[in-house]
Design an enzyme around this catalytic site. Structure first.
Site, mmCIF file in Angstrom:
data_model
loop_
_atom_site.group_PDB
_atom_site.id
_atom_site.type_symbol
_atom_site.label_atom_id
_atom_site.label_comp_id
_atom_site.label_asym_id
_atom_site.label_seq_id
_atom_site.Cartn_x
_atom_site.Cartn_y
_atom_site.Cartn_z
ATOM 1 N N ASP A 123 67.334 50.018 39.697
ATOM 2 C CA ASP A 123 66.696 50.076 38.374
ATOM 3 C C ASP A 123 67.549 50.177 37.130
ATOM 4 O O ASP A 123 68.425 50.917 37.300
ATOM 5 C CB ASP A 123 65.662 51.371 38.599
ATOM 6 C CG ASP A 123 64.799 51.236 37.172
ATOM 7 O OD1 ASP A 123 65.285 51.365 36.146
ATOM 8 O OD2 ASP A 123 63.606 51.332 37.513
ATOM 9 N N ASP A 167 67.984 38.574 31.106
ATOM 10 C CA ASP A 167 66.845 37.564 31.171
ATOM 11 C C ASP A 167 65.663 38.488 31.512
ATOM 12 O O ASP A 167 65.290 38.644 32.606
ATOM 13 C CB ASP A 167 67.427 36.670 32.335
ATOM 14 C CG ASP A 167 66.665 35.428 32.301
ATOM 15 O OD1 ASP A 167 65.871 35.019 31.180
ATOM 16 O OD2 ASP A 167 66.200 34.860 33.228
ATOM 17 N N CYS A 186 61.699 33.278 28.986
ATOM 18 C CA CYS A 186 61.240 31.828 28.967
ATOM 19 C C CYS A 186 59.534 31.938 28.389
ATOM 20 O O CYS A 186 58.746 31.227 28.954
ATOM 21 C CB CYS A 186 61.143 31.764 30.624
ATOM 22 S SG CYS A 186 60.042 32.635 31.598
#
Length: 543
Positions: free
Chosen positions: A402, A420, A473
């Site tokens: 994690d 990301d 994204c």
């Protein structure tokens, strides 16, 4: 974190893809759990063992009259909507999964059709992807022609899928109308019962009549903002909340252009694997031999873009042999923002399945290290296998952890850190046709909190003078610019490093961030901010 796409007009694919090819599933693969949308109906999922056509009486029987691509499409659409299945029919070894699909047809409908050929696979891809994209629009028409909302809501799931397929084929694929009617009527009669076929016949013929008279029952864009948003959501088949959000941020005209892009057939990019010594010229030569149409990327030296022929590339073994990867140019430009250099230590914080990890590693020329951290152990294993295939395993290490826990306990600081981040995926709805129906407005709010937590954790891993890159994204400013602004208020030891030195100026915003706009650039939507930490090791504004 890109969601977009891999094989053949891909919707997400649950097979072991090469990591870069599977990168498109990243937005939905993180530990944050979202409730799945299911159609509100009291009707149970179609059980083939009910009725006079019980599956037990016809399992494994071969039916040569039913169209194989329609039978597979109908069953797959049910699995996607109710069971979380995905829509691609090819795996990374280049073998069609037609046998598997026909197995699902046999178990669900109780019979098999002839085997799927290449044309069938392409039709399934087109029909499944298109039917999912246009589902709201198709359902509106079906409900309108039925003249009874209760009839629509109580419709058997398989019957509804057959109607959706027929409507999509007639309205959007412009297939021969009465051939569509005959084929879908036959499927309904064999898979359900004669009465179901009669119903399909009547509804589809009514649709054809309305279309011929140019009198389809379409909603009008009029009234207040809410009414207009509902009409646009139906006409362009998106959730109302997305239409209202985009209208708020970019205006109605641009929102319509964005939805039009999301509903178009997606294009895909291939990245030549420089880590294995494959240049773009080498890749182009192979594509020419395969007679796959393509064009060179205008932005990245390792990339080529293609609209069709991805199945051919897969079947030829180019992905299997590690010669190239499926990766959108927008994801490649995020790596350009990172600007990995030989000898550097880089951490990819939410790495799996690893498309950006592999591309960064290919820039290191065998010197340096990219450490891939992810909470998903299985996907890290796939990343390691793909790194070996791509011959960059010497500069990639993986850590199953994690990120928040790891960052607090790990004293090591690196030259560059890429976060990301898990995101809504609103920039890749063209490739991820189902994603629009699986996202809710409240998901964005939950994601913003997660993004802030991961942003803070990632910052702990950056050495003084090092670089932190935050990317998504998503095209939503609340997940992008607003997250960066909030982070900088909490961490004044970081400052923006404008990206115009790393990507074409057309992709650089006024604030110095990278932004790929689907409408403007005809690429997946993506965002990245490059932040530099002060040389002095301040933290949280405290010297």
């Amino acid at each position: 974190m890109e969601v977009g796409s891999t094989m053949a007009h891909l919707l997400p694919l649950r097979v072991s893809l090469p990591a870069a090819a599977a990168e498109s599933h990243k937005a939905s693969s993180k530990p944050l759990k979202f409730s799945k949308r299911t159609r509100e109906s009291k009707t149970p999922i179609y059980n083939p063992r009910k009725g006079s056509h019980a599956a037990a009486n016809k399992t494994q029987k071969l039916n040569l009259e039913v169209s194989p691509h329609r039978a597979v499409s109908a069953v797959r659409l049910m699995r996607i909507e109710f069971g979380g299945a995905f829509a691609d029919l090819l795996n990374e070894k280049g073998k069609g999964s037609g046998d598997n699909e026909m197995g699902y047809v046999a178990r669900t409908l109780g019979f098999r059709t002839r085997e799927l050929d290449y044309r069938d696979l392409r039709l399934v891809t087109d029909i499944v992807g298109g039917t999912i994209r246009w589902r709201r629009f198709l359902d509106y028409l079906i409900c309108s022609i039925c003249h009874d909302e209760n009839t629509f809501k109580s419709m058997e799931p398989l019957l509804l899928q057959i109607l959706r397929i027929g409507f999509y084929e007639i309205i959007k694929l412009d297939m021969p109308r009465y051939a569509v009617v005959d084929e879908n009527v036959r499927l309904a009669k064999v898979a359900l019962r004669p009465g179901a076929g009669n119903m399909v016949n009547g509804i589809l013929r009514k649709l054809i009549l309305l279309q011929e008279n140019n009198s389809l029952p379409l909603p009008k864009v009029e009234g207040d903002e809410r009414s207009q948003a509902r009409a646009l959501a139906t006409l362009y088949s998106h959730p109302v909340w997305m239409v209202r959000r985009w209208t708020k941020y970019i205006g109605q005209e641009e929102a319509i252009r964005l939805m039009t892009w999301n509903n178009s057939d997606p294009s895909f990019s291939l990245r030549a694997n420089r880590g294995k010594g494959v240049s773009r010229a080498d890749l182009v030569m192979k594509l020419n031999l395969l007679k796959v149409p393509h064009e060179l990327s205008l932005h990245l030296d390792d990339f080529v873009r293609m609209k069709t022929g991805l199945q051919i590339v897969i079947q030829a073994g180019l992905l299997r042999d590690g010669l190239c990867s499926v990766q959108d140019e927008s994801a490649g430009m995020v790596v350009s923002v990172v600007d990995p250099q030989p000898g550097e230590s880089i951490i990819d914080c939410c790495a799996a399945p690893g498309g950006k990890t592999l591309y960064m590693a290919s820039h290191l020329s065998g010197r340096g290290m990219v450490t891939a951290i992810d909470i998903n152990k299985g996907r890290l294993r796939i990343l390691k296998e793909t790194a070996k295939l791509h011959q960059v395993d010497g500069v990639i290490s993986t850590i199953h952890a994690d990120l928040c826990v790891f960052a607090e306990k790990n004293p090591t600081k690196c030259d560059k850190v890429l976060l990301d981040a898990p995101c809504s995926g609103l920039g890749v709805l063209s490739k991820r046709a189902d994603l629009r129906w699986n996202r809710k407005l409240e998901d964005v709010e939950q994601l913003k909190n997660l993004q802030d937590e991961l942003f803070d954790a990632a910052s702990l891993l950056v050495k003084p003078g090092g670089v932190l890159i935050y990317s998504t994204c998503s095209i939503d400013p609340e997940e992008n610019e607003e997250r960066v602004a909030a982070f900088l208020l909490r961490h004044p030891e970081f400052s923006v490093d404008p990206v115009d030195r790393y990507v074409p100026s057309d992709f650089a915003t006024e604030d110095g961030f990278f932004f790929s706009n689907p409408i403007k650039h005809s690429l997946d939507g993506a965002f990245a901010a490059r932040l530099v930490r002060d040389s002095e090791s301040r933290r949280g504004g405290t010297p």
